[in-house]
Scaffold this motif. Structure first.
Motif, short mmCIF file in Angstrom:
data_model
loop_
_atom_site.label_atom_id
_atom_site.label_comp_id
_atom_site.label_asym_id
_atom_site.label_seq_id
_atom_site.Cartn_x
_atom_site.Cartn_y
_atom_site.Cartn_z
N PRO A 32 26.01 68.09 -3.64
CA PRO A 32 26.76 67.22 -4.55
C PRO A 32 27.75 68.05 -5.36
O PRO A 32 27.41 69.12 -5.87
N ALA A 33 28.99 67.56 -5.45
CA ALA A 33 30.06 68.28 -6.15
C ALA A 33 30.94 67.26 -6.88
O ALA A 33 30.58 66.09 -6.98
N GLU A 34 32.10 67.71 -7.34
CA GLU A 34 32.98 66.83 -8.13
C GLU A 34 33.31 65.52 -7.41
O GLU A 34 33.36 64.47 -8.03
N ASP A 35 33.53 65.60 -6.09
CA ASP A 35 33.88 64.38 -5.35
C ASP A 35 32.70 63.40 -5.31
O ASP A 35 32.87 62.19 -5.43
N THR A 36 31.48 63.94 -5.20
CA THR A 36 30.27 63.11 -5.21
C THR A 36 30.15 62.38 -6.55
O THR A 36 29.90 61.17 -6.60
N PHE A 37 30.35 63.14 -7.64
CA PHE A 37 30.17 62.58 -8.98
C PHE A 37 31.29 61.59 -9.32
O PHE A 37 31.07 60.60 -10.02
N LEU A 38 32.51 61.83 -8.79
CA LEU A 38 33.61 60.89 -8.98
C LEU A 38 33.23 59.52 -8.38
O LEU A 38 33.47 58.48 -8.99
N LEU A 39 32.63 59.55 -7.21
CA LEU A 39 32.20 58.30 -6.56
C LEU A 39 31.08 57.63 -7.36
O LEU A 39 31.17 56.44 -7.66
N ILE A 40 30.06 58.39 -7.73
CA ILE A 40 28.95 57.82 -8.50
C ILE A 40 29.44 57.18 -9.80
O ILE A 40 29.04 56.08 -10.16
N ASP A 41 30.35 57.87 -10.50
CA ASP A 41 30.81 57.40 -11.81
C ASP A 41 31.72 56.18 -11.74
O ASP A 41 31.99 55.54 -12.76
N ASN A 42 32.21 55.87 -10.54
CA ASN A 42 33.17 54.77 -10.40
C ASN A 42 32.76 53.72 -9.38
O ASN A 42 33.59 53.00 -8.84
N LEU A 43 31.45 53.62 -9.12
CA LEU A 43 30.97 52.61 -8.18
C LEU A 43 31.30 51.21 -8.69
O LEU A 43 31.07 50.90 -9.86
N ILE A 44 31.84 50.38 -7.82
CA ILE A 44 32.07 48.97 -8.15
C ILE A 44 30.99 48.21 -7.39
O ILE A 44 31.11 47.97 -6.18
N ILE A 45 29.92 47.87 -8.10
CA ILE A 45 28.72 47.40 -7.42
C ILE A 45 28.09 46.25 -8.20
O ILE A 45 28.14 46.21 -9.43
N ASN A 46 27.54 45.28 -7.48
CA ASN A 46 26.87 44.12 -8.08
C ASN A 46 25.39 44.16 -7.74
O ASN A 46 25.00 44.71 -6.71
N ASP A 47 24.58 43.53 -8.58
CA ASP A 47 23.13 43.58 -8.36
C ASP A 47 22.68 42.84 -7.11
O ASP A 47 21.57 43.05 -6.62
N THR A 48 23.54 41.98 -6.54
CA THR A 48 23.18 41.26 -5.31
C THR A 48 23.71 41.94 -4.04
O THR A 48 23.53 41.44 -2.94
N ASP A 49 24.38 43.09 -4.19
CA ASP A 49 25.03 43.74 -3.05
C ASP A 49 24.07 44.38 -2.07
O ASP A 49 23.05 44.95 -2.46
N LYS A 50 24.46 44.30 -0.78
CA LYS A 50 23.89 45.14 0.26
C LYS A 50 24.92 46.24 0.48
O LYS A 50 26.09 45.95 0.74
N VAL A 51 24.49 47.49 0.35
CA VAL A 51 25.41 48.63 0.37
C VAL A 51 25.14 49.52 1.58
O VAL A 51 24.00 49.74 1.95
N LEU A 52 26.23 50.03 2.17
CA LEU A 52 26.14 51.01 3.24
C LEU A 52 26.86 52.26 2.78
O LEU A 52 28.00 52.20 2.34
N GLU A 53 26.18 53.41 2.86
CA GLU A 53 26.87 54.68 2.62
C GLU A 53 26.94 55.45 3.91
O GLU A 53 25.94 55.76 4.54
N ILE A 54 28.18 55.80 4.30
CA ILE A 54 28.42 56.66 5.46
C ILE A 54 28.46 58.09 4.93
O ILE A 54 29.09 58.37 3.91
#
Length: 194
Positions: A17-39
């Protein structure tokens, strides 16, 4: 190690995990009903973070070492709503998702510097830095529910404008939603809406 309350271990042969990882974590646009896929889940920290805010997460990686690492970190955080799958992009994916996440291999790497191993697949984007990005964008909309979102991390070195144009050509509205300047490049988070 710990980021935002997520415990994790770094693993050999896995992109840490590095700056790019944390940029994604800090800016997730996510709802509590979402089904999420991470590639390209790597150590699993993005999936773990997403799993705290949604119904379920499917995490994939092409690197078998990353699969083991993610599973270990998921267990460490007692997350039971994450499924981990060995997959090259969407190769072993059949479902559709509300949110697809990908911290892409975005660094331009000339042929002479290319190394064909599991670890370098996390950052080696081919000569243009776009080899995997373009394949991903071509395939991703087929796995996205109507009204769904894609959040993709890449570098200014791998042509942000081209990514925005390709998404729009495929009928998605795309914009840069976060940027972090590191050394000689900007790490950007691009969000596309179906």
């Amino acid at each position: 190690m710990n980021y935002n309350g997520i415990e994790y271990n770094e693993c050999e042969e896995v992109y840490p995990p590095a700056e790019d990882t944390f940029l994604l974590i800090d800016n997730l646009i996510i709802n509590d009903t979402d089904k999420v896929l991470e590639i390209g889940t790597g150590s699993g920290v993005v999936s773990i973070s997403a799993s705290l805010k949604c119904i379920e997460v499917t995490s994939t990686d092409i690197n078998p070492h990353a699969i083991k690492c993610a599973e270990s970190n998921i267990k460490l955080n007692n997350r039971e709503n994450i499924t981990v799958i060995l997959s090259d992009l969407f190769e072993n994916i059949e479902d559709k998702y509300d949110l697809i996440l990908f911290n892409t291999p975005y660094l331009p790497v000339i042929e002479e510097e290319h190394v064909d191993d599991d670890y370098s697949k996390a950052w080696d984007g081919g000569e243009s830095g776009r080899e995997v990005i373009d394949k991903f964008i071509e395939q991703a909309p087929s796995y996205l529910k109507k009204g769904g979102r894609i959040q993709l991390v890449q570098s200014s070195l791998s042509d942000n404008e081209k990514t925005l144009k390709i998404f729009e050509k495929m009928g998605l509205k795309a914009e840069i939603t976060a940027v972090e300047h590191i050394f000689f490049e900007d790490i950007t988070l691009i969000t596309a809406y179906k």
